[in-house]
Motif scaffolding. Structure first.
Motif, PDB file in Angstrom:
ATOM      1  N   ASN A  84       0.883  -1.155   0.042  1.00 10.81           N
ATOM      2  CA  ASN A  84       0.016  -0.056   0.227  1.00 10.81           C
ATOM      3  C   ASN A  84       0.862   1.206  -0.006  1.00 10.81           C
ATOM      4  O   ASN A  84       1.367   1.805   1.049  1.00 10.81           O
ATOM      5  CB  ASN A  84      -1.035  -0.096   1.340  1.00 10.81           C
ATOM      6  CG  ASN A  84      -2.005   0.947   0.974  1.00 10.81           C
ATOM      7  OD1 ASN A  84      -1.983   1.742   0.306  1.00 10.81           O
ATOM      8  ND2 ASN A  84      -2.855   0.922   2.162  1.00 10.81           N
TER       9      ASN A  84
ATOM     10  N   PHE B 238       0.144   4.213  -0.808  1.00  8.16           N
ATOM     11  CA  PHE B 238      -0.428   5.585  -0.173  1.00  8.16           C
ATOM     12  C   PHE B 238      -0.020   5.713   1.295  1.00  8.16           C
ATOM     13  O   PHE B 238       0.330   6.875   1.707  1.00  8.16           O
ATOM     14  CB  PHE B 238      -1.907   5.481  -0.558  1.00  8.16           C
ATOM     15  CG  PHE B 238      -2.721   6.711   0.283  1.00  8.16           C
ATOM     16  CD1 PHE B 238      -2.682   7.940  -0.463  1.00  8.16           C
ATOM     17  CD2 PHE B 238      -3.313   6.561   1.337  1.00  8.16           C
ATOM     18  CE1 PHE B 238      -3.177   9.174   0.235  1.00  8.16           C
ATOM     19  CE2 PHE B 238      -3.924   7.586   1.767  1.00  8.16           C
ATOM     20  CZ  PHE B 238      -3.940   8.817   1.179  1.00  8.16           C
ATOM     21  N   VAL B 239      -0.429   4.545   1.890  1.00  5.53           N
ATOM     22  CA  VAL B 239      -0.127   4.842   3.452  1.00  5.53           C
ATOM     23  C   VAL B 239       1.625   5.032   3.724  1.00  5.53           C
ATOM     24  O   VAL B 239       1.746   5.881   4.779  1.00  5.53           O
ATOM     25  CB  VAL B 239      -0.338   3.431   4.143  1.00  5.53           C
ATOM     26  CG1 VAL B 239      -0.151   3.418   5.618  1.00  5.53           C
ATOM     27  CG2 VAL B 239      -1.735   3.316   4.181  1.00  5.53           C
TER      28      VAL B 239
ATOM     29  N   GLY C 133       3.495   6.538   1.672  1.00  9.10           N
ATOM     30  CA  GLY C 133       3.779   8.021   1.107  1.00  9.10           C
ATOM     31  C   GLY C 133       3.207   9.073   2.358  1.00  9.10           C
ATOM     32  O   GLY C 133       3.833   9.803   2.831  1.00  9.10           O
ATOM     33  N   VAL C 134       2.217   8.660   3.143  1.00 11.38           N
ATOM     34  CA  VAL C 134       1.559   9.625   3.875  1.00 11.38           C
ATOM     35  C   VAL C 134       2.278   9.477   5.275  1.00 11.38           C
ATOM     36  O   VAL C 134       2.591  10.668   6.116  1.00 11.38           O
ATOM     37  CB  VAL C 134       0.058   9.190   4.370  1.00 11.38           C
ATOM     38  CG1 VAL C 134      -0.502   9.857   5.755  1.00 11.38           C
ATOM     39  CG2 VAL C 134      -0.851   9.214   3.115  1.00 11.38           C
ATOM     40  N   ILE C 135       3.288   8.384   5.613  1.00 10.79           N
ATOM     41  CA  ILE C 135       3.926   8.349   6.812  1.00 10.79           C
ATOM     42  C   ILE C 135       5.122   8.988   6.224  1.00 10.79           C
ATOM     43  O   ILE C 135       5.754   9.671   7.462  1.00 10.79           O
ATOM     44  CB  ILE C 135       4.227   6.814   6.962  1.00 10.79           C
ATOM     45  CG1 ILE C 135       2.892   6.247   7.697  1.00 10.79           C
ATOM     46  CG2 ILE C 135       5.262   6.653   8.130  1.00 10.79           C
ATOM     47  CD1 ILE C 135       3.130   4.742   7.774  1.00 10.79           C
ATOM     48  N   THR C 136       5.776   9.087   5.290  1.00 12.12           N
ATOM     49  CA  THR C 136       6.945   9.657   4.994  1.00 12.12           C
ATOM     50  C   THR C 136       6.841  11.002   4.440  1.00 12.12           C
ATOM     51  O   THR C 136       8.119  11.840   4.825  1.00 12.12           O
ATOM     52  CB  THR C 136       7.853   8.864   3.708  1.00 12.12           C
ATOM     53  OG1 THR C 136       6.947   9.003   2.671  1.00 12.12           O
ATOM     54  CG2 THR C 136       8.074   7.412   4.045  1.00 12.12           C
ATOM     55  N   VAL C 137       5.782  11.764   4.227  1.00 13.11           N
ATOM     56  CA  VAL C 137       5.873  12.992   3.903  1.00 13.11           C
ATOM     57  C   VAL C 137       6.145  14.046   5.123  1.00 13.11           C
ATOM     58  O   VAL C 137       7.171  14.962   5.027  1.00 13.11           O
ATOM     59  CB  VAL C 137       4.559  13.471   3.496  1.00 13.11           C
ATOM     60  CG1 VAL C 137       4.184  14.894   3.567  1.00 13.11           C
ATOM     61  CG2 VAL C 137       4.295  12.708   1.991  1.00 13.11           C
TER      62      VAL C 137
END
Length: 66
Positions: free
Chosen positions: A21, A23-24, A26-30
């Motif tokens: 996944n 998306f998850v 990406g959201v964590i690493t932003v």
């Protein structure tokens, strides 16, 4: 850096994350990316403030003897 932290947490079994996944992930690493960009900005700003270039107005010295 965020990848290293996630890898250690997943490797130790502390965190269970679906690696397919994106998306998850990406959201964590932003937030990590934004934080490191801000820290890099602060470090560069401090360095540039320390190295001030003094501009000497040499046009007023034309024709003067030393």
């Amino acid at each position: 850096m965020a990848g290293l932290v996630l890898g250690v947490l997943i490797g130790l079994g502390i965190m269970d994350l679906d690696l397919n996944n994106t998306f998850v992930i990406g959201v964590i690493t932003v937030p990590f990316g934004l934080g490191f960009v801000y820290l890099f900005y602060i470090l560069l700003e401090r360095k540039w403030k320390k190295t001030v270039v003094v501009i000497k107005d040499e046009i007023n010295d034309i024709g003067k003897h030393e």
